[in-house]
Design an enzyme around this catalytic site. Structure first.
Site, PDB file in Angstrom:
ATOM      1  N   ARG A 197      32.230  46.592  11.680  1.00  0.00           N
ATOM      2  CA  ARG A 197      32.933  46.325  12.939  1.00  0.00           C
ATOM      3  C   ARG A 197      32.328  47.150  14.073  1.00  0.00           C
ATOM      4  NH1 ARG A 197      39.281  47.034  12.954  1.00  0.00           N
ATOM      5  NH2 ARG A 197      38.897  49.252  13.101  1.00  0.00           N
ATOM      6  N   ARG A 251      42.246  58.504   9.843  1.00  0.00           N
ATOM      7  CA  ARG A 251      43.165  57.358   9.924  1.00  0.00           C
ATOM      8  C   ARG A 251      43.639  56.941   8.535  1.00  0.00           C
ATOM      9  NH1 ARG A 251      39.106  53.984  12.944  1.00  0.00           N
ATOM     10  NH2 ARG A 251      40.437  52.158  12.739  1.00  0.00           N
ATOM     11  N   ARG A 273      34.377  51.218  18.988  1.00  0.00           N
ATOM     12  CA  ARG A 273      35.567  51.936  19.415  1.00  0.00           C
ATOM     13  C   ARG A 273      35.352  53.421  19.178  1.00  0.00           C
ATOM     14  NH1 ARG A 273      40.309  48.934  16.177  1.00  0.00           N
ATOM     15  NH2 ARG A 273      40.769  51.138  15.775  1.00  0.00           N
TER      16      ARG A 273
HETATM   17  P1  ADP Z   1      43.362  50.274  12.839  1.00  0.00           P
HETATM   18  O1  ADP Z   1      44.280  49.213  12.368  1.00  0.00           O
HETATM   19  O2  ADP Z   1      41.932  49.932  12.637  1.00  0.00           O
HETATM   20  O3  ADP Z   1      43.708  51.643  12.319  1.00  0.00           O
HETATM   21  P2  ADP Z   1      44.615  50.184  15.459  1.00  0.00           P
HETATM   22  O4  ADP Z   1      43.924  49.462  16.548  1.00  0.00           O
HETATM   23  O5  ADP Z   1      45.828  49.596  14.869  1.00  0.00           O
HETATM   24  O6  ADP Z   1      43.495  50.449  14.388  1.00  0.00           O
HETATM   25  O7  ADP Z   1      45.016  51.648  15.949  1.00  0.00           O
HETATM   26  C1  ADP Z   1      44.082  52.531  16.539  1.00  0.00           C
HETATM   27  C2  ADP Z   1      44.773  53.844  16.922  1.00  0.00           C
HETATM   28  O8  ADP Z   1      45.797  53.588  17.898  1.00  0.00           O
HETATM   29  C3  ADP Z   1      45.512  54.570  15.803  1.00  0.00           C
HETATM   30  O9  ADP Z   1      44.654  55.360  14.997  1.00  0.00           O
HETATM   31  C4  ADP Z   1      46.520  55.411  16.608  1.00  0.00           C
HETATM   32  O10 ADP Z   1      45.906  56.527  17.208  1.00  0.00           O
HETATM   33  C5  ADP Z   1      46.916  54.466  17.723  1.00  0.00           C
HETATM   34  N1  ADP Z   1      48.102  53.644  17.340  1.00  0.00           N
HETATM   35  C6  ADP Z   1      48.144  52.275  17.223  1.00  0.00           C
HETATM   36  N2  ADP Z   1      49.368  51.872  16.860  1.00  0.00           N
HETATM   37  C7  ADP Z   1      50.132  52.997  16.726  1.00  0.00           C
HETATM   38  C8  ADP Z   1      51.474  53.250  16.336  1.00  0.00           C
HETATM   39  N3  ADP Z   1      52.295  52.242  15.993  1.00  0.00           N
HETATM   40  N4  ADP Z   1      51.904  54.537  16.303  1.00  0.00           N
HETATM   41  C9  ADP Z   1      51.100  55.548  16.635  1.00  0.00           C
HETATM   42  N5  ADP Z   1      49.812  55.397  16.991  1.00  0.00           N
HETATM   43  C10 ADP Z   1      49.333  54.137  17.041  1.00  0.00           C
END
Ligand code: ADP
Length: 193
Positions: free
Chosen positions: A127, A147, A136
């Site tokens: 990705r 993560r 990203r």
């Molecule tokens: P992925 O699914 O690849 O981990 P996301 O785009 O869902 O990536 O999330 C990227 C980042 O955005 C997370 O690591 C966090 O820092 C933040 N984030 C997204 N959604 C939330 C949430 N519901 N609560 C807290 N942080 C969030």
């Protein structure tokens, strides 16, 4: 229909949510996308979230709960939506339950894309290489490790949370993209024409 897509980073939640959006008209609500847009736009929330996200940590619950509460109240969410990346811990799941109850609403299903950690790093590398406009800030080995650790510690317990509420449905997220889509449609009963 109100759905949650659950699964580790790189599981394919975004891809499958987009497909469901196209096929069924439920809108995809990705807290990750919303937060990245806020960072790009330089809003107050974006400034708060930028470094936290780049590290692979979680943005504070009140911030994401506020974003989702505002978004599901919009008219276009009335037909149904797919939550992607939210809730990410039990406190957020409880906040969502209260939000829905307050609207006289409830979740239809929580679909978990089950994927082994071993294959996630490879997917994130792909990705990072393919993302238009460059990778990203959090698509690198260090932030991914963080993560994943956060996922296992805080998000994985949601699987038990939703099993206890009878709405959890697991699918094998290691199959190819079309196969995963078919499995999701099957568990949701969408392909019974
Ligand atoms: P992925 O699914 O690849 O981990 P996301 O785009 O869902 O990536 O999330 C990227 C980042 O955005 C997370 O690591 C966090 O820092 C933040 N984030 C997204 N959604 C939330 C949430 N519901 N609560 C807290 N942080 C969030």
């Amino acid at each position: 229909m109100k759905l949650i897509l659950l699964g580790p980073p790189g599981a394919g939640k975004g891809t499958q949510a987009q497909r469901l959006q196209e096929a069924c008209g439920f809108i995809q609500l990705s807290t990750g996308d919303m937060l990245r847009a806020a960072v790009k736009a330089g809003t107050e929330i974006g400034r708060q979230a930028e470094l936290i996200m780049a590290r692979g940590d979680m943005v504070p619950d009140d911030v994401v709960v506020g974003i989702i509460a505002e978004r599901i109240a919009q008219p276009d969410a009335a037909k149904g939506y797919i939550l992607d990346g939210f809730p990410r811990n039990v406190a957020q799941a409880e906040a969502l339950d209260r939000m829905l109850a307050g609207r006289g609403d409830k979740l239809d299903a929580v679909v978990e894309l089950e994927v082994d950690d071993k294959i996630l790093l490879g997917r994130i590398e792909t990705r990072a290489a393919e993302t238009v406009g460059g990778p990203r800030a959090d698509d690198n080995a260090e932030a991914l490790a963080k993560r994943l650790a956060v996922y296992h510690d805080q998000t994985a317990p949601l699987s038990v949370y939703y099993k206890a509420r009878g709405v959890h449905k697991g699918v094998d997220g290691m199959k190819d993209i079309d196969d995963v889509t078919r499995q999701i449609e099957a568990v949701l009963g969408l392909n019974k024409k």
